[in-house]
Design a protein around this motif. Structure first.
Motif, PDB file in Angstrom:
ATOM      1  N   UNK A 160      30.733  16.294  -1.712  1.00 58.23           N
ATOM      2  CA  UNK A 160      30.759  16.569  -3.156  1.00 58.23           C
ATOM      3  C   UNK A 160      29.402  17.090  -3.606  1.00 58.23           C
ATOM      4  N   UNK A 161      28.339  16.393  -3.223  1.00 58.44           N
ATOM      5  CA  UNK A 161      27.007  16.791  -3.675  1.00 58.44           C
ATOM      6  C   UNK A 161      26.512  18.047  -2.955  1.00 58.44           C
ATOM      7  N   UNK A 162      26.966  18.248  -1.733  1.00 52.48           N
ATOM      8  CA  UNK A 162      26.632  19.486  -1.023  1.00 52.48           C
ATOM      9  C   UNK A 162      27.168  20.689  -1.788  1.00 52.48           C
ATOM     10  N   UNK A 163      28.440  20.620  -2.199  1.00 57.65           N
ATOM     11  CA  UNK A 163      29.042  21.754  -2.904  1.00 57.65           C
ATOM     12  C   UNK A 163      28.568  21.851  -4.350  1.00 57.65           C
ATOM     13  N   UNK A 164      28.262  20.710  -4.980  1.00 56.09           N
ATOM     14  CA  UNK A 164      27.684  20.773  -6.323  1.00 56.09           C
ATOM     15  C   UNK A 164      26.365  21.541  -6.294  1.00 56.09           C
ATOM     16  N   UNK A 165      25.536  21.212  -5.314  1.00 52.97           N
ATOM     17  CA  UNK A 165      24.257  21.911  -5.185  1.00 52.97           C
ATOM     18  C   UNK A 165      24.479  23.397  -4.911  1.00 52.97           C
ATOM     19  N   UNK A 166      25.389  23.693  -3.986  1.00 53.06           N
ATOM     20  CA  UNK A 166      25.658  25.073  -3.586  1.00 53.06           C
ATOM     21  C   UNK A 166      26.084  25.913  -4.786  1.00 53.06           C
ATOM     22  N   UNK A 167      27.026  25.387  -5.577  1.00 55.79           N
ATOM     23  CA  UNK A 167      27.596  26.178  -6.666  1.00 55.79           C
ATOM     24  C   UNK A 167      26.688  26.220  -7.900  1.00 55.79           C
ATOM     25  N   UNK A 168      25.966  25.123  -8.199  1.00 56.55           N
ATOM     26  CA  UNK A 168      25.053  25.181  -9.345  1.00 56.55           C
ATOM     27  C   UNK A 168      23.914  26.148  -9.074  1.00 56.55           C
ATOM     28  N   UNK A 169      23.435  26.195  -7.854  1.00 56.10           N
ATOM     29  CA  UNK A 169      22.367  27.140  -7.512  1.00 56.10           C
ATOM     30  C   UNK A 169      22.891  28.578  -7.576  1.00 56.10           C
ATOM     31  N   UNK A 170      24.093  28.788  -7.022  1.00 51.18           N
ATOM     32  CA  UNK A 170      24.657  30.139  -6.980  1.00 51.18           C
ATOM     33  C   UNK A 170      24.989  30.659  -8.375  1.00 51.18           C
ATOM     34  N   UNK A 171      25.497  29.780  -9.239  1.00 56.22           N
ATOM     35  CA  UNK A 171      25.916  30.185 -10.583  1.00 56.22           C
ATOM     36  C   UNK A 171      24.822  29.980 -11.624  1.00 56.22           C
ATOM     37  N   UNK A 172      23.661  29.460 -11.196  1.00 56.33           N
ATOM     38  CA  UNK A 172      22.528  29.220 -12.106  1.00 56.33           C
ATOM     39  C   UNK A 172      22.936  28.268 -13.237  1.00 56.33           C
ATOM     40  N   UNK A 173      23.555  27.138 -12.851  1.00 60.57           N
ATOM     41  CA  UNK A 173      23.993  26.121 -13.804  1.00 60.57           C
ATOM     42  C   UNK A 173      23.205  24.835 -13.595  1.00 60.57           C
ATOM     43  N   UNK A 174      23.272  23.927 -14.562  1.00 61.94           N
ATOM     44  CA  UNK A 174      22.547  22.662 -14.477  1.00 61.94           C
ATOM     45  C   UNK A 174      23.304  21.698 -13.567  1.00 61.94           C
ATOM     46  N   UNK A 175      22.569  21.007 -12.716  1.00 62.60           N
ATOM     47  CA  UNK A 175      23.186  20.074 -11.758  1.00 62.60           C
ATOM     48  C   UNK A 175      23.754  18.867 -12.515  1.00 62.60           C
ATOM     49  N   UNK A 176      25.069  18.592 -12.378  1.00 67.76           N
ATOM     50  CA  UNK A 176      25.678  17.484 -13.131  1.00 67.76           C
ATOM     51  C   UNK A 176      25.698  16.182 -12.335  1.00 67.76           C
ATOM     52  N   UNK A 177      25.966  15.088 -13.036  1.00 73.22           N
ATOM     53  CA  UNK A 177      26.223  13.821 -12.362  1.00 73.22           C
ATOM     54  C   UNK A 177      27.716  13.685 -12.079  1.00 73.22           C
TER      55      UNK A 177
END
Length: 588
Positions: A454-471
């Motif tokens: 979950x956190x691997x893909x959260x990091x991947x997609x927030x970085x790629x989409x330039x979004x804020x990392x959520x909890x």
């Protein structure tokens, strides 16, 4: 023209530059510091250039602060009235700005400004305006009382640095190059369940659970080891001069998983997971990768067969040679032969005038990955078998064979033994390809890895989409552990991409944000179809009740205290969090 006498800020420029880098590292924003004549004294990133040079006429924001001796906040640059006459407005890369005057003897001697150049930095300023303003105003006062009155600033800047991060509502650790903890703020101690005596001066080690080359920066899960303890913490690790700065994410998962076995066995890049089946698979891969023998990967669709194939190639002696992948099910039968074996000039009508090199020949001395091998036509199976046995291929229309040296890794989600019995797959080719069989576990057998993924893909997609990392709420993690994942890793990645797009900036992913078809799915382990919907409704009601309780508590604290910092202290939250909650519940 440069003034004959340097300004009081320029006289201590090296110290201020050192401070600017520290401030930028802590707040994750760019920093620019100028004196009252608009000479750049210090800066980070793009503002680190032309130190000592005077800024051009497009400096209305800084001029305004110097003239008014008042703080200026711009949440959306270019739209502020002060930006109206700027000739560089259309090309400006600044997205947000917070500038604070440095006052000395009732005169503005300079400006400390925090600048957002990315969307994430802009969100960071907008969500923490009051907190950042308090920090910089405090630092500005210290500039006067400490720096300008005492030139021996090396020790003072360290005190400022530590004072500032002590008051953050984000956990921060400072670790020296000797791996010993030099500082931990109160929030870091709270997250780690430690006290200063049990942590300061202790040896501490960081082990990122996702260490792909493009994931070295940003939020990642880290196993932090000290004494005989291991804690799973989400955060960012930064090298700052001669020490390490670990910035913990605002939202932590508080996992109860046992990570004592994580360091056992090989760590294979891009293969995320530490459950027993994955550890066994990694051990097998590390053993068979150096061999030239053919490998066949068995696994359901979406289990990451190409990721495993690339890992085998990277660990082999062929790693510097080509890795060629082809999906046998994605290419029409009539084109597959020419794609695999190539063709010579004039081989058939419509052929390229120069001929074409086949993928097998392109993979010479490297690795050929044949995905969905069970969909290869029988005629091509015979030709592939001859190529494997003779180690040469004959392009379409060619009169002479071409020698090749390749290693074949094939993959399938079919039962090839059944295909053989039905006459759809050649038995002799199967035994040639199935020298080393490897089974990839489906995601439903990897419940221990769900949180990590979950956190691997959260990091991947927030970085790629330039979004804020959520909890992520613990209820969501528990639910996703019970889900059966018919689409496996691919489905989980798609879900995380959806969630980072719909979660409010800086907030937590809760059950209410999960797609309705997922919550009501029959693919949840341990829940009957009738209970799944009822559970979702109950969880939604629970979330609503908790939010109402939180709103009442915040309203009560605000009514008792006119000072928001005191209200935040009573509630046990940081001032920035309080401002976010006030906005969320419309309590302003």
């Amino acid at each position: 023209m440069r003034p004959s006498t340097p300004s009081i800020l320029m006289q201590i420029q090296p110290t201020i530059q050192k401070f600017a880098r520290m401030l930028s590292s802590v707040l994750q924003l760019e920093v620019e510091i100028v004196d009252n004549a608009l000479y750049r004294v210090a800066g980070t990133g793009v503002f680190g250039k032309k130190i000592g040079h005077r800024l051009n006429e497009n400096s209305q924001l800084l001029r305004h602060i110097i003239e008014t001796k008042a703080e200026k906040v711009v949440t959306h640059s270019r739209f502020d009235p002060l930006c109206k006459d700027c000739s560089n407005k259309d090309k400006c890369e600044e997205k947000a700005f917070l500038g604070t005057p440095v006052i000395y003897h009732d005169q503005c001697v300079g400006v400390i400004s925090l600048v957002a150049l990315t969307r994430e930095q802009q969100e960071r300023i907008n969500a923490n305006i009051q907190e950042f303003s308090d920090y910089v105003r405090h630092v500005s006062t210290i500039f006067v009382s400490r720096f300008l009155q005492d030139q021996a600033a090396g020790e003072n800047i360290q005190k400022i640095f530590l004072t500032m991060i002590e008051n953050m509502d984000q956990g921060v650790l400072v670790v020296g190059n000797d791996q010993k903890v030099k500082f931990a703020n109160r929030m870091a101690l709270k997250i780690m369940g430690a006290n200063p005596e049990s942590l300061i001066g202790k040896m501490l080690y960081f082990q990122p659970l996702t260490f792909k080359s493009n994931l070295k920066h940003g939020h990642m899960q880290h196993i932090i080891s000290f004494d005989d303890r291991k804690e799973l913490i989400i955060g960012q690790l930064h090298a700052v001069q001669d020490q390490w700065l670990f910035l913990m994410a605002f939202h932590q998962s508080h996992s109860s998983a046992n990570f004592s076995s994580v360091q056992e066995g090989p760590q294979i890049e891009a293969m995320i997971g530490e459950c027993r089946p994955m550890r066994q698979l990694k051990k097998l891969i590390s053993r068979v990768a150096p061999s030239p023998s053919s490998v066949m990967l068995f696994g359901e669709s979406g289990t990451g067969k190409e990721v495993v194939a690339r890992a085998i190639h990277k660990l082999s002696e062929r790693q510097a040679k080509p890795f060629i992948a082809i999906n046998c099910a994605a290419i029409p039968d009539q084109l597959l032969e020419s794609e695999l074996f190539g063709y010579v000039k004039g081989a058939f009508t419509g052929a390229s005038a120069n001929g074409k090199t086949g993928l097998i020949q392109a993979a010479n001395n490297g690795t050929l990955f044949l995905d969905e091998i069970g969909d290869m036509p029988l005629t091509l199976q015979a030709k592939l078998l001859r190529a494997i046995e003779s180690r040469e291929i004959q392009p379409v229309g060619a009169s002479h064979p071409v020698p090749v040296n390749i290693r074949i890794i094939s993959a399938t989600n079919q039962n090839l033994e059944q295909c053989i019995a039905e006459g759809k797959f050649r038995e002799d080719l199967f035994y040639r390809l199935n020298v080393i069989p490897l089974r990839l576990p489906p995601l439903r057998e990897r419940q221990e890895d769900i949180e990590m993924l979950i956190h691997y893909f959260l990091h991947l997609h927030t970085r790629r989409l330039d979004l804020v990392y959520p909890g992520v709420a613990i209820e969501v993690i528990d639910f996703l552990r019970r889900y059966r994942w018919p689409g496996n890793i691919r489905e989980l990645s798609n879900l995380m991409e959806y969630l980072v797009n719909v979660v409010p900036s800086g907030e937590i992913i809760d059950m209410s944000l999960l797609p309705p078809n997922l919550v009501s799915s029959n693919e949840v382990i341990g829940l009957s179809p009738s209970r799944t919907t009822a559970t979702a409704e109950y969880q939604e009601e629970s979330v609503t009740a908790l939010e109402e309780m939180e709103r009442q508590m915040i309203h009560g604290a605000l009514s008792r205290y006119s000072n928001k910092k005191q209200a935040a202290d009573e509630l046990g939250i940081g001032i920035a969090t309080l401002y976010r909650k006030i906005k969320k519940y419309e309590l302003a």
